[in-house]
Motif scaffolding. Structure first.
Motif, mmCIF file in Angstrom:
data_model
loop_
_atom_site.group_PDB
_atom_site.id
_atom_site.type_symbol
_atom_site.label_atom_id
_atom_site.label_comp_id
_atom_site.label_asym_id
_atom_site.label_seq_id
_atom_site.Cartn_x
_atom_site.Cartn_y
_atom_site.Cartn_z
ATOM 1 N N ASP A 140 0.288 -40.237 41.453
ATOM 2 C CA ASP A 140 -0.478 -41.210 40.922
ATOM 3 C C ASP A 140 -1.413 -40.572 39.981
ATOM 4 O OD1 ASP A 140 -1.955 -43.367 39.912
ATOM 5 O OD2 ASP A 140 -1.520 -44.813 41.990
ATOM 6 N N PRO A 141 -1.547 -40.904 38.712
ATOM 7 C CA PRO A 141 -2.659 -40.244 38.035
ATOM 8 C C PRO A 141 -3.864 -40.616 38.332
ATOM 9 C CG PRO A 141 -1.265 -41.365 36.673
ATOM 10 C CD PRO A 141 -0.620 -41.385 38.121
ATOM 11 N N ALA A 142 -4.110 -41.980 38.816
ATOM 12 C CA ALA A 142 -5.357 -42.483 39.044
ATOM 13 C C ALA A 142 -5.828 -41.824 40.213
ATOM 14 C CB ALA A 142 -5.086 -44.083 39.371
ATOM 15 N N ARG A 143 -5.098 -41.223 41.248
ATOM 16 C CA ARG A 143 -5.482 -40.465 42.518
ATOM 17 C C ARG A 143 -5.630 -39.202 42.402
ATOM 18 N NH1 ARG A 143 -2.701 -43.474 47.870
ATOM 19 N NH2 ARG A 143 -2.993 -45.696 47.282
ATOM 20 N N THR A 144 -4.719 -38.544 41.493
ATOM 21 C CA THR A 144 -4.756 -37.217 41.157
ATOM 22 C C THR A 144 -4.851 -36.860 39.668
ATOM 23 O OG1 THR A 144 -3.478 -37.137 43.110
ATOM 24 C CG2 THR A 144 -3.644 -34.922 41.813
ATOM 25 N N ARG A 146 -5.557 -34.327 38.123
ATOM 26 C CA ARG A 146 -4.960 -32.953 37.686
ATOM 27 C C ARG A 146 -4.496 -32.311 38.570
ATOM 28 N NH1 ARG A 146 -7.712 -29.208 34.434
ATOM 29 N NH2 ARG A 146 -7.390 -27.056 34.720
ATOM 30 N N LEU A 147 -3.456 -31.666 38.020
ATOM 31 C CA LEU A 147 -2.123 -31.351 39.038
ATOM 32 C C LEU A 147 -2.420 -29.771 39.597
ATOM 33 C CD1 LEU A 147 0.941 -33.246 37.603
ATOM 34 C CD2 LEU A 147 -0.395 -33.641 39.755
ATOM 35 N N ASP A 148 -2.047 -29.357 40.551
ATOM 36 C CA ASP A 148 -1.745 -27.841 40.881
ATOM 37 C C ASP A 148 -0.603 -27.321 39.839
ATOM 38 O OD1 ASP A 148 -3.847 -28.027 42.769
ATOM 39 O OD2 ASP A 148 -2.674 -28.469 44.308
ATOM 40 N N HIS A 149 -0.545 -25.849 39.983
ATOM 41 C CA HIS A 149 0.244 -25.283 39.442
ATOM 42 C C HIS A 149 1.846 -25.654 39.889
ATOM 43 C CE1 HIS A 149 -1.777 -23.153 36.501
ATOM 44 N NE2 HIS A 149 -2.865 -22.615 37.434
ATOM 45 N N GLY A 156 17.089 -18.051 44.563
ATOM 46 C CA GLY A 156 17.546 -19.363 45.071
ATOM 47 C C GLY A 156 17.402 -20.376 44.099
ATOM 48 N N GLN A 157 17.206 -20.005 42.910
ATOM 49 C CA GLN A 157 16.937 -20.990 41.750
ATOM 50 C C GLN A 157 16.464 -22.444 42.361
ATOM 51 O OE1 GLN A 157 20.992 -19.568 40.414
ATOM 52 N NE2 GLN A 157 20.150 -19.850 38.219
ATOM 53 N N ILE A 158 15.174 -22.298 42.519
ATOM 54 C CA ILE A 158 14.508 -23.528 42.889
ATOM 55 C C ILE A 158 13.390 -23.757 42.087
ATOM 56 C CG2 ILE A 158 13.546 -24.557 45.054
ATOM 57 C CD1 ILE A 158 15.253 -23.138 46.906
ATOM 58 N N GLY A 159 12.683 -24.803 41.898
ATOM 59 C CA GLY A 159 11.608 -25.213 41.171
ATOM 60 C C GLY A 159 11.039 -26.360 41.878
ATOM 61 N N ILE A 160 9.462 -26.094 42.280
ATOM 62 C CA ILE A 160 8.585 -27.041 42.689
ATOM 63 C C ILE A 160 7.596 -27.344 41.433
ATOM 64 C CG2 ILE A 160 6.966 -27.644 44.380
ATOM 65 C CD1 ILE A 160 9.602 -26.941 45.645
ATOM 66 N N VAL A 161 7.917 -28.845 41.200
ATOM 67 C CA VAL A 161 7.170 -29.229 40.021
ATOM 68 C C VAL A 161 6.323 -30.381 40.415
ATOM 69 C CG1 VAL A 161 7.604 -30.143 37.622
ATOM 70 C CG2 VAL A 161 9.357 -28.797 38.469
ATOM 71 N N LYS A 162 5.195 -29.942 39.786
ATOM 72 C CA LYS A 162 4.094 -31.228 39.880
ATOM 73 C C LYS A 162 4.064 -32.205 38.793
ATOM 74 C CE LYS A 162 2.861 -28.966 43.672
ATOM 75 N NZ LYS A 162 1.440 -28.609 43.961
ATOM 76 N N ALA A 163 4.202 -33.352 38.919
ATOM 77 C CA ALA A 163 4.212 -34.423 37.767
ATOM 78 C C ALA A 163 3.584 -35.492 38.333
ATOM 79 C CB ALA A 163 5.789 -34.522 37.650
ATOM 80 N N PHE A 164 3.234 -36.204 36.990
ATOM 81 C CA PHE A 164 2.520 -37.427 37.130
ATOM 82 C C PHE A 164 3.644 -38.892 37.205
ATOM 83 C CE2 PHE A 164 -1.061 -35.223 34.883
ATOM 84 C CZ PHE A 164 -1.786 -35.494 35.979
ATOM 85 N N ALA A 165 3.155 -39.732 37.940
ATOM 86 C CA ALA A 165 4.312 -40.945 38.122
ATOM 87 C C ALA A 165 3.663 -42.094 37.206
ATOM 88 C CB ALA A 165 4.102 -41.610 39.766
#
Length: 257
Positions: A140-144, A146-149, A156-165
Motif C-alpha cells: 500500500d503506497p500510503a503505508r510504504t 518507498r520500496l526496497d530493491h 532458478g529464473q526467479i524474481g522477487i519484485v516490490k510493487a505498489f498496490a
C-alpha cells in the motif's frame, strides 16, 4: 558403503537439477519459442487496499510487458510470434525469505538457495512449471511510500519484485517487473550502484545523441535516464524504455542463429 552410495545419489540429483536449470536457461534465451512467465502476487502488508488489489489481478494487467518485449525482440531482428506469455497464479500467503542487505557473497548464496526452496514449496500453479517465476510483493503506497530493491536471479529464473498496490502505479510496476524479468535471463544492471546514474554508454538509450542530454528514453537495465549531467528521471511506463545492445547480447537477442 551405504554412506558412499548416499553421496553418489545426492551428487546425481544435484547434477540433474543443475543440468535441468542450464537447459531451461538456454531455451529461454534462444528466442525461438514462447517464454512462459508466471506472476505470483503477494500482499506484503495487511492493508485492505493491498488485499483488494492483489485479488483482482489478472493476466491483462501484465499484457503491456509482453507487448513491449515483443516490440523489442522484433527491433533487434528476431521474429518470434509470441516471445512472452504471462499468467497469474493464485495469491501466495507467505512472504519469501528477505534478501540479506549488506551481506557478503556467502550470505547471498545461502539466501539464493533458501529462496529457490521456498519458491518450489509455494508454487501451487497447476500445469507445467513456467520458465520464469516472478513473485510480486504488493505494498500500500500510503503505508510504504518507498520500496526496497527488487531482485532477479538467473539461477532458478526467479524474481522477487516490490510493487505498489495501486492502479495508477501499474505502468511503473511494469517497468520494474520487466527489469527483473530480464535479470532472470542474464541481463546485468547498467547503472552505478552508488549514484544510481546510468553508466555511459551501455546505460544510455541514446548514447550517440547530440547533444547527449536530455535523454528521451531509459535503457531498461539502467532504470533511469539522464535529463542532464546532474538530473535523473525514472520512466513512467515501458514506452519510455528500450533494450540496449549490451543487454540484448546478454539475453541472447544478438546471438547468431
Amino acid at each position: 558403503m551405504f554412506r558412499k552410495l548416499r553421496i553418489a545419489v545426492l551428487l546425481l540429483i544435484l547434477a540433474t537439477v543443475a543440468l535441468g536449470a542450464w537447459r531451461s536457461g538456454a531455451r529461454a534465451t534462444e528466442w525461438k519459442h514462447t517464454l512462459h512467465a508466471t506472476v505470483y502476487p503477494i500482499a506484503a502488508d495487511a492493508s485492505p487496499q493491498t488485499r483488494a488489489s492483489v485479488a483482482r489481478l489478472s493476466a491483462d494487467d501484465f499484457a503491456p510487458i509482453a507487448d513491449w518485449l515483443q516490440d523489442e525482440v522484433r527491433r533487434h531482428g528476431r521474429e518470434v510470434l509470441r516471445p512472452l506469455a504471462i499468467s497469474v497464479a493464485p495469491p501466495v500467503e507467505l512472504l519469501p525469505p528477505p534478501f540479506p542487505a549488506g551481506g557478503g557473497p556467502v550470505d547471498v548464496g545461502l539466501w539464493s538457495l533458501r529462496l529457490r526452496f521456498w519458491a518450489w514449496r509455494h508454487d501451487a500453479t497447476p500445469g507445467p512449471r513456467p520458465d520464469v517465476r516472478l513473485f510480486v510483493l504488493y505494498h500500500d503506497p500510503a503505508r510504504t511510500p518507498r520500496l526496497d530493491h527488487s531482485v532477479g536471479l538467473r539461477k532458478g529464473q526467479i524474481g522477487i519484485v516490490k510493487a505498489f498496490a495501486s492502479r495508477d502505479e501499474g505502468p511503473r510496476n511494469a517497468v520494474v517487473i520487466a527489469h527483473e524479468l530480464l535479470h532472470t535471463l542474464g541481463a546485468s544492471d547498467k547503472y552505478d550502484p552508488q549514484s544510481l546514474a546510468p553508466v555511459f554508454p551501455e546505460g544510455y538509450a541514446e548514447p550517440d545523441r547530440q547533444p547527449l542530454h536530455p535523454q528521451r528514453q531509459a535503457e531498461i537495465m539502467a532504470g533511469r535516464f539522464a535529463l542532464s549531467e546532474e538530473l535523473l528521471a525514472m520512466p513512467d511506463r515501458l514506452g519510455q524504455t528500450l533494450i540496449g545492445p549490451q543487454t540484448a547480447a546478454e539475453i541472447g537477442l544478438l546471438r547468431a542463429d
